[in-house]
Design a protein around this motif. Structure first.
Motif, PDB file in Angstrom:
ATOM      1  N   LEU A 247       0.817  -1.212   0.000  1.00 32.78           N
ATOM      2  CA  LEU A 247       0.000   0.000   0.000  1.00 32.78           C
ATOM      3  C   LEU A 247       0.854   1.267   0.000  1.00 32.78           C
ATOM      4  O   LEU A 247       0.386   2.344   0.367  1.00 32.78           O
ATOM      5  CB  LEU A 247      -0.931   0.022   1.222  1.00 32.78           C
TER       6      LEU A 247
ATOM      7  N   GLN B 265      -8.148  -3.361   1.576  1.00 29.33           N
ATOM      8  CA  GLN B 265      -7.075  -2.386   1.757  1.00 29.33           C
ATOM      9  C   GLN B 265      -7.086  -1.815   3.172  1.00 29.33           C
ATOM     10  O   GLN B 265      -6.025  -1.614   3.775  1.00 29.33           O
ATOM     11  CB  GLN B 265      -7.220  -1.272   0.716  1.00 29.33           C
TER      12      GLN B 265
ATOM     13  N   LEU C  46     -10.694   3.669   0.387  1.00 29.06           N
ATOM     14  CA  LEU C  46     -10.088   2.369   0.110  1.00 29.06           C
ATOM     15  C   LEU C  46     -11.091   1.242   0.319  1.00 29.06           C
ATOM     16  O   LEU C  46     -12.092   1.399   1.027  1.00 29.06           O
ATOM     17  CB  LEU C  46      -8.877   2.155   1.019  1.00 29.06           C
TER      18      LEU C  46
ATOM     19  N   PHE D 212      -0.562   4.365  -1.544  1.00 27.14           N
ATOM     20  CA  PHE D 212      -1.817   4.874  -0.984  1.00 27.14           C
ATOM     21  C   PHE D 212      -1.586   5.665   0.307  1.00 27.14           C
ATOM     22  O   PHE D 212      -2.528   5.966   1.032  1.00 27.14           O
ATOM     23  CB  PHE D 212      -2.774   3.710  -0.699  1.00 27.14           C
TER      24      PHE D 212
END
Length: 359
Positions: free
Chosen positions: A121, A136, A132, A124
């Protein structure tokens, strides 16, 4: 890494966990598996420090932690509810625990980057959790736990809120992550397939006690008790009486049927026993042969489940039996027709019932 010695926990007059003894190895993925109310989550909470045992001792990496507060134990817990801060970014959520410990900004940035890379991740980091997916978000919760470098990671049904496909994907990712980290994972679930997929060892719990612990294949192929056989996967359970026995095999009478069973328990004549046979071990045919344990049953139903067809038969006394076969076997059969079932005696597992019955 973790040792529980004669650990008990009572709520009122009821034992949630009773006289539990368990050693968990360093770097092991160990799963506590069992039905609701069996004591698995209470056990996890005692290791974490959220519950105090009424009796017994708990050690983590050689340190006795019975009276150590949760925040001073070298463990972190991942729950089914992610409990992420919605106003913080992914990176800020992961860094939160380190900031509370007053770790330097440079060290925080380094460890957060490493943790997000481990859970895939890293791209992100600046997003908010609400943007998300569930999978996630769960990975963020895992990153937030492992960024503290705990000696033990505790996971309490962390995949329970995910859909089936994502849950299966996350199972493989979690196992891979655990192997990369070399960290001790203690995982709680009631999902048998999940436990079989990820675990180095499985501990089956029932009514606050350990029924069996071992490797996944041992638990599935050689269940130690009737409860384990019935709980893990799908099985056929027959109840009957031993008619005769030799050192290797015995004959069991069950509803007018005579079944050859392995004499693993030194069973004697008139002893009452349970026998378990997995559906995939049963062979189905439309015509009678000369195989061992050849039984006839009426075809009651067939259920297509992809790789196999689940065949449901019924014996003359009304007992149902489930077998796995191919659809080709059933091309010439319709409901109500006779089928022939057989299996190798050594493929069955037998448990004594602790009682005698005259025949």
């Amino acid at each position: 890494m973790v040792r529980l010695e004669n650990v008990s926990k009572k709520f009122g007059n009821t034992y949630a966990v009773e006289q539990l003894n368990l050693d968990i190895k360093t770097g092991e993925f160990l799963t506590l598996l069992g039905p609701s109310g069996c004591g698995k989550t209470t056990t996890l909470r005692m290791i974490a420090g959220f519950e105090k045992p009424n009796e017994g001792n708990i050690w983590i990496n050689g340190e006795k932690v019975d009276k150590v507060e949760p925040y001073n134990r070298e463990v972190n817990t991942v729950f089914q509810s992610y409990s992420l801060f919605p106003h913080m970014t992914v990176a800020e959520n992961v860094a939160f625990g380190l900031k509370m410990k007053k770790v330097s900004k440079q060290e925080i940035a380094k460890r957060v980057k490493e943790a997000l890379e481990l859970v895939q991740l890293a791209n992100f980091a600046d997003r908010k959790p609400k943007k998300l997916s569930g999978g996630q978000q769960q990975r963020i919760a895992i990153a937030r736990a492992i960024v503290n470098n705990p000696q033990v990671l505790l996971l309490d049904e962390p995949l329970g809120a995910l859909d089936l496909k994502l849950r299966k994907q996350m199972q493989l990712e979690l196992k891979q992550l655990q192997e990369e980290l070399g960290m001790t994972f203690i995982y709680v679930t009631h999902d048998q397939e999940e436990a079989l997929t990820m675990s180095d060892r499985i501990v089956i719990m029932n009514q606050g006690k350990i029924e069996q612990m071992g490797l996944p294949d041992e638990i599935y192929e050689k269940p130690a008790t009737k409860f384990v056989a019935d709980f893990i996967g799908e099985t056929n359970l027959f109840e009957g009486t031993v008619m005769d026995a030799n050192p290797s095999f015995a004959t069991m009478k069950c509803g007018g049927r005579h079944i050859s069973i392995p004499n693993t328990g030194n069973f004697s004549k008139n002893e009452r026993v349970y026998m378990s046979i997995r559906p995939e071990k049963i062979h189905v045919s439309a015509q009678a042969g000369e195989e061992d344990n050849l039984l006839s049953a009426t075809l009651k139903d067939e259920i297509y489940i992809g790789s196999v067809t689940k065949i449901i038969g019924e014996f003359p006394d009304g007992q149902k039996v489930i077998a796995h076969g191919s659809r080709d076997i059933l091309k010439s059969c319709t409901r109500g027709d006779q089928l022939y079932l057989h299996w190798e005696p050594a493929d069955s597992v037998v448990f004594e019932m602790k009682e005698k019955m005259e025949v």
